[in-house]
Write an enzyme that holds these catalytic residues in place. Structure first.
Site, PDB file in Angstrom:
ATOM      1  N   HIS A 246      46.617  26.936  37.479  1.00 57.01           N
ATOM      2  CA  HIS A 246      47.397  28.156  37.271  1.00 57.01           C
ATOM      3  C   HIS A 246      46.627  29.398  37.715  1.00 57.01           C
ATOM      4  O   HIS A 246      47.196  30.331  38.299  1.00 57.01           O
ATOM      5  CB  HIS A 246      47.776  28.283  35.786  1.00 57.01           C
ATOM      6  CG  HIS A 246      48.925  27.416  35.392  1.00 57.01           C
ATOM      7  ND1 HIS A 246      48.757  26.139  34.905  1.00 57.01           N
ATOM      8  CD2 HIS A 246      50.269  27.630  35.441  1.00 57.01           C
ATOM      9  CE1 HIS A 246      49.935  25.607  34.645  1.00 57.01           C
ATOM     10  NE2 HIS A 246      50.873  26.490  34.961  1.00 57.01           N
ATOM     11  N   LEU A 248      44.458  29.592  40.061  1.00 55.36           N
ATOM     12  CA  LEU A 248      44.336  29.659  41.523  1.00 55.36           C
ATOM     13  C   LEU A 248      45.609  30.151  42.187  1.00 55.36           C
ATOM     14  O   LEU A 248      45.569  30.636  43.324  1.00 55.36           O
ATOM     15  CB  LEU A 248      43.962  28.277  42.081  1.00 55.36           C
ATOM     16  CG  LEU A 248      42.527  27.810  41.834  1.00 55.36           C
ATOM     17  CD1 LEU A 248      42.359  26.389  42.353  1.00 55.36           C
ATOM     18  CD2 LEU A 248      41.532  28.744  42.507  1.00 55.36           C
ATOM     19  N   ARG A 249      46.724  30.016  41.517  1.00 54.57           N
ATOM     20  CA  ARG A 249      47.996  30.388  42.125  1.00 54.57           C
ATOM     21  C   ARG A 249      48.065  31.893  42.434  1.00 54.57           C
ATOM     22  O   ARG A 249      48.548  32.311  43.486  1.00 54.57           O
ATOM     23  CB  ARG A 249      49.155  29.984  41.205  1.00 54.57           C
ATOM     24  CG  ARG A 249      49.744  28.624  41.542  1.00 54.57           C
ATOM     25  CD  ARG A 249      50.440  28.683  42.900  1.00 54.57           C
ATOM     26  NE  ARG A 249      50.617  27.390  43.497  1.00 54.57           N
ATOM     27  CZ  ARG A 249      51.675  26.602  43.268  1.00 54.57           C
ATOM     28  NH1 ARG A 249      52.598  26.985  42.428  1.00 54.57           N
ATOM     29  NH2 ARG A 249      51.772  25.470  43.884  1.00 54.57           N
ATOM     30  N   LEU A 358      55.028   5.753  54.482  1.00 55.87           N
ATOM     31  CA  LEU A 358      55.552   6.359  55.717  1.00 55.87           C
ATOM     32  C   LEU A 358      54.423   6.949  56.565  1.00 55.87           C
ATOM     33  O   LEU A 358      54.466   6.896  57.800  1.00 55.87           O
ATOM     34  CB  LEU A 358      56.565   7.451  55.373  1.00 55.87           C
ATOM     35  CG  LEU A 358      57.916   6.966  54.815  1.00 55.87           C
ATOM     36  CD1 LEU A 358      58.723   8.137  54.281  1.00 55.87           C
ATOM     37  CD2 LEU A 358      58.703   6.224  55.888  1.00 55.87           C
ATOM     38  N   THR A 413      45.846  15.090  49.741  1.00 55.62           N
ATOM     39  CA  THR A 413      44.941  15.723  48.766  1.00 55.62           C
ATOM     40  C   THR A 413      44.249  14.706  47.873  1.00 55.62           C
ATOM     41  O   THR A 413      43.377  15.078  47.082  1.00 55.62           O
ATOM     42  CB  THR A 413      45.736  16.689  47.865  1.00 55.62           C
ATOM     43  OG1 THR A 413      46.730  15.950  47.131  1.00 55.62           O
ATOM     44  CG2 THR A 413      46.397  17.771  48.692  1.00 55.62           C
ATOM     45  N   LEU A 417      48.881   9.318  44.569  1.00 54.63           N
ATOM     46  CA  LEU A 417      48.940   8.075  43.797  1.00 54.63           C
ATOM     47  C   LEU A 417      48.463   8.284  42.361  1.00 54.63           C
ATOM     48  O   LEU A 417      48.904   7.570  41.460  1.00 54.63           O
ATOM     49  CB  LEU A 417      48.104   6.991  44.485  1.00 54.63           C
ATOM     50  CG  LEU A 417      48.683   6.443  45.798  1.00 54.63           C
ATOM     51  CD1 LEU A 417      47.778   5.372  46.379  1.00 54.63           C
ATOM     52  CD2 LEU A 417      50.093   5.881  45.581  1.00 54.63           C
TER      53      LEU A 417
END
Length: 450
Positions: A246, A248-249, A358, A413, A417
């Site tokens: 939060h 960093l946003r 994909l 990133t 997973l």
């Protein structure tokens, strides 16, 4: 040096051993006193009863003749005894049945008129002596009794054979040893079961309250404290991750705004394009961190939703991406099943592994699902390069990358997973990775139907 604990296992085992040894020793020592063949004093009530028989014999004997047992019995009638033995001072014996060795030995050993005794041998017993004075002569009278005791022979056999005494000692010690073994192993088994569940990631598992003051109880308390500390550390880690994401946003938004202003004033350049690319990667990383944080801290109750409604838009997007990249995506008909879920959270759990397939597939991605009475199982296969066997279990850890170079090319990133694994776990399911035959990766997601 730590003082010795009287409640410790070593003290318990030591005391238990000596208590059991003393108990066995007491039983073995007391066994001879339980021998029914031992001569014991005749109870007063029985003495009175036997003296009545002596009086009856005396009344039946001719007063002017030597005592004759048979004549006395003819006059006295039937008596409630098995046999009668009358011994004079010279040792001559009159009896209703011939005396055996046991009777003869008893009459020789027990001749105190003041203390009548009783002795046993198998089903026979003899009591006496009682004084009978007739025509100036004294006689010792003994009465044979029938003793119907089915356990008497067994007791005699045990006392006459040392091996049987040893077996009796073993019979006494065996349940005591079993009781000690159960006392030691049962709490360990309970603790082992709880620790196994904790090792499998079920940190909410309750450590049993053993209510013991020995090393096992201390171990249970320490494990419980360890689990609480571990849960607190994990919670702090999750909270830190959420707070950082939060925080960093806001500066990221300002950087994006500054980059847009520079572009407006100076126009496009390679440097601005590079800055925009890195901002996009950072924005995606922060978004994934927030998704992981939300997956870990979901608190609202789940609801029942149709899987088809959840899968339909995910598969449409995946088919579009597969066509754009020249790859083939095979999917079965949508399932007609409802699950108890958080839709947005489960969508990330199903979408992230599919997007990975994909990205890394060479030409083919296959999606399939089956259901049993208890579970719905979804599989995602790709024909890419796959993952080394030793790294399969690490795929679901945050920020883990099989190949950093490959992730930098695809924009990964290392959180996709991990988010999927956390979401599946929150739904009570499991997600696993394995090799796809002949090559590629197989992701299996199993969710409970209840």
């Amino acid at each position: 040096m730590k003082p010795h604990n009287i409640h410790g296992l070593s003290s318990q085992i030591f005391l238990w051993f000596w208590s059991m040894l003393l108990l066995i020793l007491a039983v073995v020592i007391s066994l001879p006193s339980l021998d029914p063949r031992n001569t014991i004093p005749l109870p007063p009530k029985e003495q009175l009863y036997m003296k009545q028989h002596v009086s009856a014999l005396l009344q039946g004997a001719p007063p002017d003749q030597a005592f004759d047992l048979q004549q006395a019995l003819q006059v006295a009638g039937l008596m409630q005894v098995g046999s009668i033995y009358v011994r004079d001072k010279e040792g001559q014996v009159q009896s209703t049945t011939p005396p055996d060795k046991f009777v003869m030995r008893f009459m020789l050993e027990v001749d105190q008129l003041t203390s009548p005794m009783i002795g046993r041998d198998h089903d026979d017993a003899i009591a006496g002596p009682f004084l009978l004075e007739h025509n100036g002569h004294s006689y010792h009278v003994y009465f044979g009794l029938n003793v119907d005791n089915p356990y008497l022979f067994l007791v005699i056999q045990i006392l006459d054979h040392p091996v049987l005494i040893l077996l009796v000692a073993m019979l006494i010690s065996t349940p005591l040893c079993l009781l000690l073994a159960m006392r030691l192993t049962r709490p360990i088994q309970q603790l082992q079961q709880s620790v196994s569940q904790i090792a499998a990631g079920e940190l909410e598992t309750r450590i049993p309250n053993l209510d013991r003051r020995d090393e096992i109880g201390q171990l249970a308390d320490n494990v419980s404290h360890m689990v609480e500390t571990l849960k607190l550390m994990i919670q702090k880690q999750k909270q830190l991750l959420s707070d950082i994401s939060h925080e960093l946003r806001s500066p990221l938004t300002r950087i994006q705004l500054a980059q847009a202003l520079i572009r407006r004033k100076q126009g496009d350049s390679n440097e601005l394009a590079r800055i925009e690319s890195e901002i996009g990667r950072l924005d995606k990383l922060i978004g994934d961190l927030l998704d992981l944080s939300r997956a870990q801290q979901h608190v609202e109750a789940p609801g029942h939703h149709q899987l088809a409604d959840l899968l339909d838009p995910i598969l449409d997007d995946a088919l579009f991406e597969a066509n754009q990249s020249g790859k083939q995506l095979r999917v079965p008909p949508l399932p007609d099943i409802a699950l108890r879920m958080w839709p947005e959270l489960l969508a990330r759990a199903l979408e992230n592994p599919l997007r990975n397939a994909l990205k890394y597939a060479t030409s083919l991605i296959e999606v399939d699902w089956t259901s049993t009475d208890q579970y719905w199982i979804m599989t995602i296969r790709d024909d890419g390069a796959g993952v080394p066997a030793e790294q399969l279990a690490l795929l679901f850890q945050p920020f883990y990358r099989v190949d950093d170079a490959r992730n930098s090319q695809t924009g990964g990133t290392g959180l996709g997973l991990a988010i999927a694994a956390e979401a599946v776990r929150r739904h009570g399911g499991i997600i696993t990775a394995d090799h796809n035959d002949p090559h590629g990766l197989l992701i299996t997601i199993t969710l409970p139907l209840a």
